[in-house]
Design a protein around this motif. Sequence first.
Motif, short mmCIF file in Angstrom:
data_model
loop_
_atom_site.label_atom_id
_atom_site.label_comp_id
_atom_site.label_asym_id
_atom_site.label_seq_id
_atom_site.Cartn_x
_atom_site.Cartn_y
_atom_site.Cartn_z
N ILE A 5 40.95 33.70 38.84
CA ILE A 5 41.17 33.56 40.29
C ILE A 5 40.13 32.64 40.92
CG2 ILE A 5 42.24 35.84 40.45
CD1 ILE A 5 39.62 36.85 41.63
N SER A 23 39.95 39.38 38.09
CA SER A 23 39.93 40.69 38.75
C SER A 23 39.81 41.78 37.70
CB SER A 23 41.20 40.88 39.59
OG SER A 23 41.16 42.13 40.25
N THR A 25 40.15 45.08 38.39
CA THR A 25 40.92 46.27 38.77
C THR A 25 42.30 45.87 39.25
OG1 THR A 25 40.02 46.15 41.03
CG2 THR A 25 38.86 47.56 39.44
N LYS A 26 43.20 46.84 39.28
CA LYS A 26 44.54 46.62 39.81
C LYS A 26 45.02 47.90 40.49
CE LYS A 26 46.95 47.88 35.52
NZ LYS A 26 47.95 47.46 34.51
N LYS A 109 34.30 44.91 45.63
CA LYS A 109 35.31 44.80 44.58
C LYS A 109 34.67 44.21 43.33
CE LYS A 109 39.94 42.87 43.68
NZ LYS A 109 40.48 44.08 43.07
N THR A 110 35.21 44.61 42.16
CA THR A 110 34.63 44.22 40.88
C THR A 110 35.45 43.13 40.20
OG1 THR A 110 33.84 46.49 40.60
CG2 THR A 110 33.85 45.10 38.65
N TYR A 111 34.74 42.16 39.63
CA TYR A 111 35.38 41.06 38.89
C TYR A 111 34.64 40.86 37.56
CZ TYR A 111 37.43 39.85 43.41
OH TYR A 111 38.10 39.90 44.60
#
Length: 313
Positions: A5, A23, A25-26, A109-111
């Motif tokens: 991304i 990313s 997480t989903k 948020k985690t990447y």
Amino acid sequence: MARAIWTGVISFGLVSVPVEMFSATKEHEVSFHQFQRGTNDRIRYLRVNERTGEEVPYGDIVKGADVGEGEYVLIEKKELDEIAPGRSKILDIHQFVDLDEIDPIFFQKTYYLGPGSDETVKTYALLRDAMAEANRAAIATLVMRSKEYLAAIRVDKDLLVLETMYFADEVRAAAEVIERLPGKVRSTSQELRMAGQLIDSMTGEWRAEDFRDTYTDRVKDLVEAKRAGSEIVSEAKAPEATNVIDLMDALRRSVEKARKERAGDAAPDESVALEDMSKSELLEIARELDISGRSSMNRKDLEKAIAKSRKAA
């Protein structure tokens, strides 16, 4: 494989480490469309010019900043890109800190960060290993999707992981939003001891796989039940607040219950225990046992299916 991304470089002093961002997480909630009640007519959203009432193509839409008194400054996307052409490709490390010093409230948020190419794996691994040996996290900034992010980069096994963060002025002070801040409250030594025992009896090793989004499961069961024309089971109401007078008794019973559950105690007659449960509780057990067709079963069928599944196990 998933597509990156964001791609760019980690700027580490005079060293540049190419990376790709993915990313980590989903979301898994049930997706709903909108319909007009009583019909099968979908509701659609259109981008409409409020003066003419006509739909506007996406390519003809620009951003506008409100500068007060009904005046707006219109900004083109390319103008936003031009003010940070390099920064949009740089993950700039400003300092290294102990990860434990960062309050989790700042995390967003985690990447995952992967090496940018086969040729740059060594420089990626060097930064990763040096950070792991120093037990440090990197504090960095990056521009992504026309927004600047504060970020913490940490080591997770073989990977670098990036946590986007809120800036300090984006985090509210508790006193700004909570009218009834508890402050210091006097509790008896017996209450504190009993509450400590309850915490001890419920303490265990963290395993993410032990937890499941049961609400999404119930939403799926609701959809399945409505599709089959079956009975819809309502969940029990939330419990009333514990009265201060009953606090010690509630703590004592909670400790006993938690200890029994940890010891694996079960009622001597399993069928009687099932009969004492509500249908929603039976459905929860059937869901954990992955019993097929559970949403269309009546309570007797649920009891039989649960007993059969437990016996087979």
